[in-house]
Design an enzyme around this catalytic site. Structure first.
Site, short mmCIF file in Angstrom:
data_model
loop_
_atom_site.label_atom_id
_atom_site.label_comp_id
_atom_site.label_asym_id
_atom_site.label_seq_id
_atom_site.Cartn_x
_atom_site.Cartn_y
_atom_site.Cartn_z
N ASP A 82 0.82 -1.20 0.00
CA ASP A 82 0.00 0.00 0.00
C ASP A 82 0.86 1.25 0.00
O ASP A 82 2.07 1.21 0.21
CB ASP A 82 -0.92 0.02 1.22
N LYS B 287 -3.78 3.22 -2.73
CA LYS B 287 -4.89 4.11 -3.07
C LYS B 287 -4.63 5.48 -2.47
O LYS B 287 -4.21 5.60 -1.33
CB LYS B 287 -6.21 3.54 -2.52
N MET C 158 -7.03 10.39 9.04
CA MET C 158 -7.53 10.95 7.78
C MET C 158 -8.43 12.16 8.02
O MET C 158 -9.45 12.33 7.38
CB MET C 158 -8.28 9.88 6.98
#
Length: 382
Positions: free
Chosen positions: A152, A174, A297
């Site tokens: 990742d 991503k 996030m």
């Protein structure tokens, strides 16, 4: 010169090594593009990172010898919706070739009376917040023994430097606006290579299964990958990693809980719907002065989140900290009271990934400038 996959095993070889491939010179190291740049200031794989293509260059080598590989990458627009499909199309020939080599290896092993059903091992490995010295010994062993590693974005470059020289790396990360692979495609890659007999490692930042409700990982997809493979009869071995929350907080000297100061810790996602500025959900009881909040996030939604927390009763002067790229050499941080945190973050221009910690325990850090507040908290805790 291009990389070609060449089986090095002979029938019934007694070698115990799992590596079956050799490397040749890679032309991708010569690519120079204006939008594919080395990222010396980022410890992670950024969207426009040349290092990603240098690292994964084996999977792009089945091209015409008369064409310079740079034309493929330098012509891409990362805003183009077709970019992901073009990328995958370039990868397919070498991925298929690797599958054929692995299947041949399995067939030879079966002919020589190897035990087992020939299915490879799959390891779901947590790599922690970025510092490779925080890896477990078991994680390092799995990384070094892998045939194929799917990684990742938030698996740090320093961790990837531990990968064995004969292993294959494939980026499946991503970022906002760009998913190199869909989750379903990641599932199929894991399944295909496991069935071919490969030793497959799925690398994920932090802990792969830390925040789980039922069988679903709240802030990641590790649980889904494990469920999918198990339903297909593939056993998955999970190797835990240090969570960003615990690793970063410990590095700053912040106890997530402390007797008399904070009796619980809560993990929140700062993600919003459709990229908006409003956090998905903030419960009234999240504004608990006796609890520590850790927000993942949450950069874009912090202004709204802070206002909601204050509205629900959290004191505006509650200590808080935002930490960019925690535990890596590029770590940056901002300490501030809750009401000022969003402004200070904007002033410092922190970028993702940034972890936010809110609560009185932040004042216990030796880096918190108001020493009188720390002494007051400790006195009350006695």
């Amino acid at each position: 010169m291009a990389l070609r996959l060449q089986p090095l095993f002979s029938p019934c070889s007694s070698s115990s090594s799992s590596s079956q491939f050799t490397h040749k010179s890679m032309v991708l190291t010569q690519i120079h593009c204006t939008h594919l740049k080395p990222s010396p200031f980022s410890p992670f794989t950024e969207k426009k990172s040349l290092k990603r293509y240098q690292r994964d260059s084996w999977v792009y080598t089945d091209q015409s010898p008369n064409q310079n590989p740079s034309q493929y990458f330098c012509s891409w627009s990362y805003e183009s919706e077709s970019m992901r499909e073009d990328d995958i199309a370039l990868q397919l020939p070498e991925l298929k070739k690797l599958l054929r080599v692995l299947k041949k290896k399995r067939e030879v092993g079966n002919e020589c009376g190897a035990k087992g059903d020939g299915v490879g091992d799959v390891f779901l490995v947590g790599t922690g917040p970025g510092d490779p010295e925080l890896l477990t010994l078991k994680a390092v062993r799995a990384i070094r023994n892998a045939d194929l590693l799917l990684y990742d974005r938030l698996v740090s470059n320093d961790v990837l430097d531990l990968v064995g020289g004969d292993a294959r790396l494939l980026y499946v990360g991503k970022t906002a606006g760009y998913h190199s692979r869909t989750q379903e495609e990641i599932h199929e890659l894991l399944l295909s290579f496991a069935e071919a007999g490969a030793n497959v490692v799925r690398l994920k930042g932090g802990d792969p299964l830390c925040f789980v409700i039922g069988r679903m990982k709240v802030f990641g997809r590790g649980g889904e990958e494990m469920d999918f493979l198990q339903q297909k009869g593939i056993q998955v071995k999970v190797i835990p990693g240090i969570t960003a929350a615990s690793g970063i907080a410990a590095g700053l000297g912040i106890p997530l809980t402390h007797r008399g100061v904070s009796n619980s810790v809560r993990f929140l996602t700062g993600h919003s719907r459709n990229g908006g500025k409003d956090p998905l959900y903030v419960a009234e009881n999240a504004a608990d002065p006796d609890s520590t909040l850790v927000i993942y996030m949450g950069l874009s939604t912090l202004p709204s989140l802070a206002l909601k927390l204050i509205h629900h009763g959290l004191e505006p002067n509650t200590p808080a900290v935002a930490v960019e790229r925690g535990t890596t050499p590029q770590q940056r941080m901002v300490f501030a009271e809750l009401e000022d945190l969003a402004t200070e973050i904007a002033s410092a221009r922190l970028i993702s990934p940034t972890l936010i910690i809110i609560g009185k325990v932040v004042a216990l850090s030796p880096l918190w400038t108001d020493s009188s507040q720390k002494q007051s908290l400790l006195a009350k805790a006695r």
